[in-house]
Scaffold this active site. Structure first.
Site, PDB file in Angstrom:
ATOM      1  N   ASP A 221       0.819  -1.211   0.000  1.00 46.32           N
ATOM      2  CA  ASP A 221       0.000   0.000   0.000  1.00 46.32           C
ATOM      3  C   ASP A 221       0.857   1.267   0.000  1.00 46.32           C
ATOM      4  O   ASP A 221       1.920   1.317   0.627  1.00 46.32           O
ATOM      5  CB  ASP A 221      -0.891  -0.014   1.256  1.00 46.32           C
ATOM      6  CG  ASP A 221      -1.737   1.225   1.390  1.00 46.32           C
ATOM      7  OD1 ASP A 221      -2.660   1.395   0.584  1.00 46.32           O
ATOM      8  OD2 ASP A 221      -1.463   2.031   2.304  1.00 46.32           O
ATOM      9  N   GLU A 293       1.057  -0.646  -5.070  1.00 48.35           N
ATOM     10  CA  GLU A 293       0.123   0.443  -5.347  1.00 48.35           C
ATOM     11  C   GLU A 293       0.859   1.767  -5.304  1.00 48.35           C
ATOM     12  O   GLU A 293       1.420   2.151  -4.277  1.00 48.35           O
ATOM     13  CB  GLU A 293      -1.007   0.465  -4.314  1.00 48.35           C
ATOM     14  CG  GLU A 293      -2.023   1.553  -4.600  1.00 48.35           C
ATOM     15  CD  GLU A 293      -2.579   2.241  -3.366  1.00 48.35           C
ATOM     16  OE1 GLU A 293      -3.763   2.590  -3.366  1.00 48.35           O
ATOM     17  OE2 GLU A 293      -1.811   2.452  -2.409  1.00 48.35           O
TER      18      GLU A 293
END
Length: 579
Positions: A221, A293
């Site tokens: 993330d 990401e």
């Protein structure tokens, strides 16, 4: 009228040489655990609920891997992205034993399990932060601390002008430590310090811990935020104003050259790749995949793949299509979005395609229900990896969430007038399984977010029973992707005018697959012989948008294709049948 982009075929043909790993052509399916399936009636989805649906995922949809949004122990200030224990499961989702059972069930069914890894920050309730705030010598440097600046009038102020993603200063004063700590997200999400070797090793050990529980990879993330500039003479550099807004609390007020995409960030990804590769070798497992990401310029995404020395993420998310496709996008613009990625992806890497996730409005709401099938067809005939957000296979739509029901901090930090501009709650509402209580998501009539008002008609049960439906189109596409033509075949892409895209996947002596995407607002007749030479005279309809009258399995001539507005079709023909 038309032109063929043959260079794409050359690029992809080179990439297939190394086709030997499970993830290279996989269908990845993102699950938002709070909203997928509630097994215990508390109104919140959980791991046992996901386990109940493994048959749906693997044998009905046919996906290859599931990626779970955060499930680690958390106070839930940001719904799992604020982790208080990186080695435990949040009680609402279950236990470590439940995770191990899910991993084992997935493995038995041939389904890979991917976990969210949130490395940039922890919760302020994490033991590491509590001890860091108390100046514990072991944890003192696990976070980014600074005493701040003293103005001429004696006032103490934050060390720099950096702004949090969730608005306001990225620095927060801590009375116990008598210093500011950095938080690029919520105040309750202090940034971890990756310039501290002990913290770096700690997070590598977290990866190893979960690999030992049977997971097949991690989605990393918020990659761009891992590192920030070092202070010079104990002073952090300010970031320049962007000029795009006068709102000094808005992160867009600044250009984030000091807090995002620093060189060290990419090296950290390479180090994590080394950890998972070493684990694979030591334990003789299949590839353990890293998905990264990063909402960042395209060449930074490409850089995440690795360099001449080090391997990086297997799947740096390609957000070119997601970020640049809108409700009024033309065929030419969509073509350009695809080409922009294919022009730069290295020949020895694998492309990936994603249009939806938990942070963006649903595909059907953002791009239009009429084009939901068109975009599913596009993403699944392009070479490489397809990523689907749970519910998009049904063409689920955003759920209206009132200001009173809003719980997403990105929205709550704004105001009752503008909150829907920022809220991610609408895309995170419960999955619509059937027409029973709470859409079959839960036996509880009260769920953590409201269920869609249209769930009695828009649900999996209804689509499974219908002669044609969005989910049946999705299933047909996934089945097609298992064939050699889409796994190994070259690709060419052509435009007819400004609003029809034709994608050809070709495998010599086996088959030719052609997808036709009509972005026009009127019905169009397409003659494929004017686009590509040597095509089969007839094709079988694999699947098509709901707007069409074609039935799967129907035989159609190559020059007899009629597509309504915003519709698409996928055809397969025998290569030896060319005329």
């Amino acid at each position: 009228m038309w032109r063929t982009l043959s260079i794409i075929a050359l690029l992809y043909a080179h990439a297939i040489v190394a086709d030997e790993h499970w993830w290279q052509h996989a269908n990845f399916y993102q699950i938002y655990p709070r909203s997928f399936k509630d097994s215990d009636g508390d109104g919140v989805g959980d791991l046992r609920g996901i386990m109940e649906k493994v048959t749906y995922l693997r044998h009905e949809l046919g996906v290859d891997a599931i990626w779970l949004s955060p499930i680690f122990k958390s106070p839930m200030a940001d719904f799992g992205y604020d982790i208080s224990d990186f080695r435990d499961i949040h009680e609402e989702f279950g236990t470590i034993a439940d995770l191990e059972a899910l991993a084992q069930t997935c493995s038995q069914e041939g389904l890979k399990l991917i976990l969210d890894f949130v490395p940039n920050h922890s919760s302020d309730e994490n033991e590491w932060f509590v001890k860091s705030a108390s100046n514990d010598p072991t944890y003192r440097d696990y976070y980014v601390w600074h005493p701040g600046k003293i103005l001429e009038n004696g006032t103490r102020v934050p060390p720099s002008n950096w702004i949090s993603v969730f608005r306001g200063s990225a620095w927060e004063w801590n009375e116990q430590r008598q210093a500011y700590y950095l938080h690029q997200f919520l105040v309750k999400q202090p940034d971890l310090n990756y310039r501290h070797p002990a913290l770096v090793q700690e997070m590598k050990d977290v990866l190893t811990f979960w690999m030992g529980k049977g997971v097949h990879g991690f989605r990393i993330d918020a990659v761009p935020y891992l590192f920030e500039a070092l202070p010079v003479n104990n002073v952090y550099p300010d970031e320049e104003k962007s000029g795009s807004t006068d709102d000094t609390d808005n992160p867009n007020y600044l250009i984030h050259t000091q807090t995002q995409n620093l060189d060290e960030t990419f090296d950290m990804i390479y180090q994590w790749r080394a950890v998972v590769d070493e684990y694979k070798q030591l334990h003789a497992t299949e590839d353990i995949v890293l998905m990264a990401e990063a909402y960042t310029p395209l060449m930074n995404i490409i850089r995440l793949f690795g360099d001449d020395v080090s391997e990086g993420a297997h799947v740096p998310f390609n957000f070119e299509v997601l970020s640049n496709t809108f409700k009024d996008t033309t065929g030419q613009q969509f073509y350009d979005n695809i080409k922009r990625w294919l022009d730069v992806v290295p020949s020895n890497r694998f492309s990936n395609w994603v249009l939806g996730n938990h942070d963006n409005r649903r595909v059907s709401s953002r791009l239009g229900v009429a084009r939901a099938d068109l975009y599913q067809i596009a993403l699944n005939v392009l070479p490489g990896i397809a990523v689907t957000y749970n519910g998009d296979e049904l063409a689920m739509e955003d759920v209206y969430i009132s200001w009173d029901d809003t719980i997403d901090p990105a929205a709550c930090n704004s105001n009752a007038k503008d909150y829907l501009l920022y809220s991610r709650d609408p895309v995170r509402a419960p999955f619509q399984w059937d027409d029973s209580v709470s859409a079959g998501f839960s036996t509880n009539r009260t769920t953590w977010l409201p269920v869609a008002s249209n769930y009695k008609t828009l649900n999996y049960k209804a689509q499974k029973a219908a002669p044609r439906s969005h989910v049946k189109i999705f299933k047909a596409l996934v089945r097609l992707r298992k064939q050699r033509t889409l796994r190994e075949g070259t690709m060419e892409m052509a435009m007819i005018g400004d609003n029809i895209i034709v994608i050809k996947r070709h495998l010599d002596s086996v088959s030719t697959v052609v997808a036709v995407l009509n972005f026009n607002k009127i019905t169009q007749t397409v003659k494929l012989s004017t686009v590509f030479d040597g095509l089969p005279a007839v094709f079988e309809v694999i699947t098509s948008s709901l707007q069409t009258d074609y039935i799967d399995g129907t035989i159609i001539g190559r020059d007899d294709i009629v597509l309504p507005a915003d519709a698409a079709i996928v055809l397969e023909g025998n290569t030896a049948n060319g005329v």
